[in-house]
Write a protein that holds these residues in place. Structure first.
Motif: not given
Length: 654
Positions: A363-368, A391, A393-395, A423
Motif C-alpha cells: 500500500a501507498d497513500l500517494d503513489d501507485p 489493485t 484502492g490504494n492497495q 513505487t
C-alpha cells in the motif's frame, strides 16, 4: 553527387606491408580563389591512404572514416565562423585532424583529366605572397599551412573534434586543406586529405539578441546571474518568465536550454519558445514561460541551467545566455508498506507435495504501488512459484502460490522468498521488502533389495550360475522402502562393468515384476538354450531397485549366467592305425573331438600325404578312414565353425 564502387584487393597480389593509397588528379581550380598563385592553372589531387591488406599474417579490416560533407556555408568579415568537420569511423578507430597545404599534383591545363594519377609524392599549391604593407602598419604574416585564411584568429581546427574556427579579415574565396588521420591502438593506419573552399563576404551587421529572466510571475525584476538562486519548494511557483528581443530588423529568435552540472529531468516551455521581432505585425519583445517540474530534486545541490536565445543572423547566429542557479525540493512522499499472511510462525516448514499459499499486500497513500517477487539465490519461477496481483484502492493485493516439488530439494534446505512493494514518486524508486523463509523438510532412506541368488564363489565379486542346455533357472527378488516411496524393479543385460550389454529376450531370459509403494517383487527366469550360448560372451544381468523420490538411492544386484558346454573333457588325438583287417585299429577316427554344441559345429577333416597331396576329406564328425593301402606318414587338419583347429600326424602301418 555520390559515386561508389566496391574494389577487392587480393591478398596474394596486394602484399605490400606499407599499405596503399588512392589518388585522382584534375586541373584546374576556380580562377576566383584568393589565396594561391595562378588558381586558374593550379591543379588538385584527391588523396586517400589506407593500411596493408594483410598485417602480421592476418587479414586487416578497415573502413575509411566518414568526414564532413563539402562546405556549403560562407563567412563574414570580422565575424567568428565555425564549422564541425568531425567524422565517424565504423571500426571505432581514433580520428585526428590537422590543417595541410592542398595538393597541386601533376596535371595541368594541357591534360586536365589524366586517365590515371601519377605516383606520389604530389607537389603542393603555391600560396599567394602577402600584399605590400600599408605605410606605417606592420606587415601581414605570409600565407602558409597554419595561416591559410587571413584572420584574427586565423584558420584553425581542433585536433580531437575537427571543429574549424576563423574570424576572417579579408574578403574573397579561400581554399584550404584538412587531413583526417586514423589511429588504431596508438598506431597510424591511414589518412584522408580533403580540399574545401570558403567564401568570405561583407555582411550586414548582426547584433546579438537580449534575454532577461523574470523569476516572479508578474513584475519586471530581473534575475541576477551569479547573485540570485531560484528556490523551488513544494507549494511555491515553479515557473519563470523569459523576455527576449533583438535590435536587428526581421529577426527570428529561438530559446533553448542547456544543463551545466546535472542530467535527467529538465524544465520545459509551456508557451512558445520562438518567434519574430521587429517585423510587420510582430512585437518588439517576445515572452515565454519556463516551468520546472514539481518532482525536480537537486538533493541539496545547486543546479546550473543555461537559458540561451539565438537569432538567425548571417553568417552565424548570435546568442545571449543567462545562467540560472536553482535548488529544488520535491513534494513530501510517504513510503510504501508491505505485509504478508505467511506468519507469524516463520520460517514455514513444508514437505514435497505440499501447496503453499498466502497473501502479499502492498500500500501507498500517494503513489501507485506494484508488487515484486524474488528469491535469495534462486528464481521463484524456476521452482514453479507464482505471484498473481490486482489493485484495490490504494492497495496492491497479491496471492503467492507454490506447489513444492523436487525442484526445491537441494543441499540448501531453506528457500527465502523476498516480496517488495515499490513505487516511483517523481521517477525515483522507493521500495520496502519483506522476507518469507521456507524450510523444505526432506529426507530419504535407502530401500533394501533381497534375492535368492547364490553367493559369489571365493575370489569372485558376483555370483555365477552355470547350467547345461535344457535347464530352467529362477530367482526371486523383493524390494522394500522404509519411506513407502514408489519402488520399481528392473533387470538389464550388461557388461562386466555394468554398462549396457544385451537384450534379455535374445538370451532366453525374462523378468516379471510387481511394483508398488513401499514394496516391489520380481521373478527372473532363464530358459537355458542355444539363445544364450550363441551370444559367445559373458552374460551379466544387473537387477536394479529404484525408489521414486527427489534424490533416489538405487540398489543393485548382479549375476553372471553361463551355459555349461559338454566339451569339457580333454581332446584325445590318435596317430597310428594298422589297416590289416584284423578288426583292431583298422581305421583312423577321432571319437574324442569336441561334440557339436549349438552353433559351434564340426566343419571338416582333411588328410594329406607327406608330399602335401590331399588324400581324404569329410564333413562328418564321425568319419572313418581306412588308409591308402600302403603304409606311410600322413597329416590331418580338423576345423570347427568357431575357428578352433586341431592338427596332427598319422602313421599307417600295413
Amino acid at each position: 553527387m555520390l559515386y561508389s564502387k566496391t574494389i577487392t584487393l587480393a591478398a596474394n597480389t596486394y602484399d605490400s606491408p606499407q599499405g596503399y593509397y588512392v589518388a585522382v588528379e584534375r586541373c584546374c581550380r576556380n580562377s576566383s580563389i584568393s589565396n594561391i598563385v595562378s588558381p586558374n592553372s593550379a591543379a588538385q589531387t584527391f588523396y586517400l591512404e589506407f593500411p596493408a591488406v594483410v598485417r602480421r599474417g592476418q587479414p586487416f579490416v578497415d573502413s575509411t572514416p566518414r568526414i564532413a560533407p563539402p562546405l556549403a556555408d560562407y563567412a563574414c568579415i570580422n565575424e567568428l565562423f565555425y564549422y564541425d568537420f568531425g567524422g565517424q569511423d565504423a571500426d571505432g578507430d581514433s580520428l585526428v585532424y590537422d590543417l595541410v597545404t592542398p595538393l597541386n599534383g601533376h596535371s595541368d591545363s594541357n591534360e586536365p583529366k589524366p586517365t590515371a594519377a601519377d605516383p606520389g609524392p604530389y607537389p603542393p599549391i603555391t600560396w599567394l605572397p602577402p600584399a605590400p604593407a600599408t605605410p606605417g602598419a606592420p606587415a601581414p604574416p605570409p600565407l602558409s599551412t597554419l595561416n591559410q585564411i587571413p584572420g584574427a584568429p586565423t584558420l584553425s581546427i581542433a585536433r580531437a573534434t575537427g571543429r574549424l574556427t576563423v574570424r576572417p579579415t579579408s574578403q574573397g574565396l579561400f581554399v584550404f586543406g584538412v587531413r583526417c588521420s586514423e589511429y588504431r591502438k596508438g598506431e597510424k593506419i591511414g589518412e584522408a586529405r580533403r580540399d574545401f573552399q570558403l567564401m568570405v563576404l561583407t555582411c550586414p551587421t548582426n547584433t546579438k539578441p537580449n534575454l532577461a529572466v523574470l523569476p516572479a510571475p508578474t513584475g519586471n525584476v530581473r534575475y541576477r546571474p551569479g547573485r540570485d538562486t531560484l528556490r523551488l519548494a513544494p507549494g511555491t511557483n515553479h515557473c519563470v518568465r523569459l523576455r527576449f528581443t533583438d535590435p536587428d530588423p526581421n529577426s527570428r529568435l529561438t530559446l533553448s536550454l542547456s544543463p551545466v552540472n546535472f542530467s535527467g529531468v529538465m524544465p520545459n516551455f509551456t508557451t512558445a519558445s520562438s518567434g519574430a521581432v521587429r517585423m510587420a505585425g510582430a512585437p518588439d519583445t517576445l515572452t515565454a514561460t519556463l516551468c520546472f517540474p514539481e518532482c525536480m530534486n537537486t538533493a541539496g545541490r545547486v543546479f546550473l541551467l543555461d537559458v540561451v536565445v539565438g537569432d538567425d543572423g548571417c553568417s552565424l547566429p548570435k546568442r545571449d545566455t543567462v545562467r540560472v542557479a536553482f535548488v529544488a525540493v520535491p513534494p513530501p512522499n510517504s513510503a510504501p508498506t508491505i505485509a504478508t499472511t505467511a506468519g507469524p510462525a516463520l520460517p514455514l516448514r513444508v514437505r514435497v507435495g505440499d501447496l503453499v499459499s498466502f497473501e502479499v499486500n502492498g500500500a501507498d497513500l500517494d503513489d501507485p504501488v506494484r508488487l515484486e517477487m524474488a528469491g535469495k539465490g534462486f528464481s521463484p519461477a524456476d521452482l514453479g512459484a507464482t505471484l498473481s496481483q490486482g489493485t484495490v484502492g490504494n492497495q496492491q493485493r497479491g496471492r503467492f502460490t507454490w506447489r513444492v516439488d523436487c525442484r526445491s530439494v537441494s543441499s540448501d534446505s531453506v528457500r527465502t522468498f523476498e516480496f517488495t512493494a515499490a513505487t516511483s514518486p517523481c521517477s525515483t524508486r522507493e521500495a520496502v521488502t519483506v522476507s518469507v523463509p521456507v524450510i523444505i523438510q526432506y529426507a530419504n532412506r535407502a530401500p533394501a533389495l533381497l534375492s535368492d541368488l547364490p553367493p559369489p564363489r571365493p575370489g569372485e565379486a558376483i555370483p555365477v550360475v552355470e547350467l547345461p542346455l535344457g535347464r530352467v533357472f529362477t530367482a526371486t527378488f523383493t524390494g522394500t522402502d522404509p519411506d513407502r516411496d514408489g519402488l520399481m524393479l528392473t533387470a538389464t543385460g550388461t557388461t562386466e562393468d555394468g554398462k549396457e550389454g544385451f537384450d534379455l529376450t535374445t538370451a532366453g531370459m525374462r523378468f516379471d515384476t510387481r511394483n508398488g509403494s513401499g514394496v516391489a517383487n520380481g521373478t527372473f527366469t532363464w530358459d537355458v538354450s542355444c539363445l544364450a550360448a550363441n551370444l559367445h560372451r559373458s552374460l551379466v544381468v544387473t537387477f536394479r531397485l529404484i525408489d521414486a523420490t527427489c534424490t533416489p538411492l538405487p540398489q543393485f544386484q548382479r549375476v553372471r549366467l553361463q551355459v555349461k558346454s559338454p566339451d569339457s573333457l580333454a581332446v584325445k588325438l590318435y596317430n597310428v592305425i594298422t589297416p590289416n583287417r584284423d578288426g583292431l585299429n583298422d581305421e583312423f577316427k577321432l571319437p574324442d573331438l569336441p561334440p557339436n554344441f549349438c552353433d559351434v559345429q564340426f566343419t571338416n577333416i582333411k588328410i594329406f600325404s607327406r608330399w602335401g597331396q590331399q588324400v581324404f576329406e569329410s564333413p562328418n564328425r564321425d568319419f572313418r578312414w581306412p588308409g591308402q593301402g600302403t603304409g606311410g606318414l600322413y597329416y590331418y587338419y580338423v576345423t570347427y565353425t568357431d575357428g578352433r583347429k586341431y592338427r596332427g600326424w598319422l602313421e599307417v602301418r600295413p
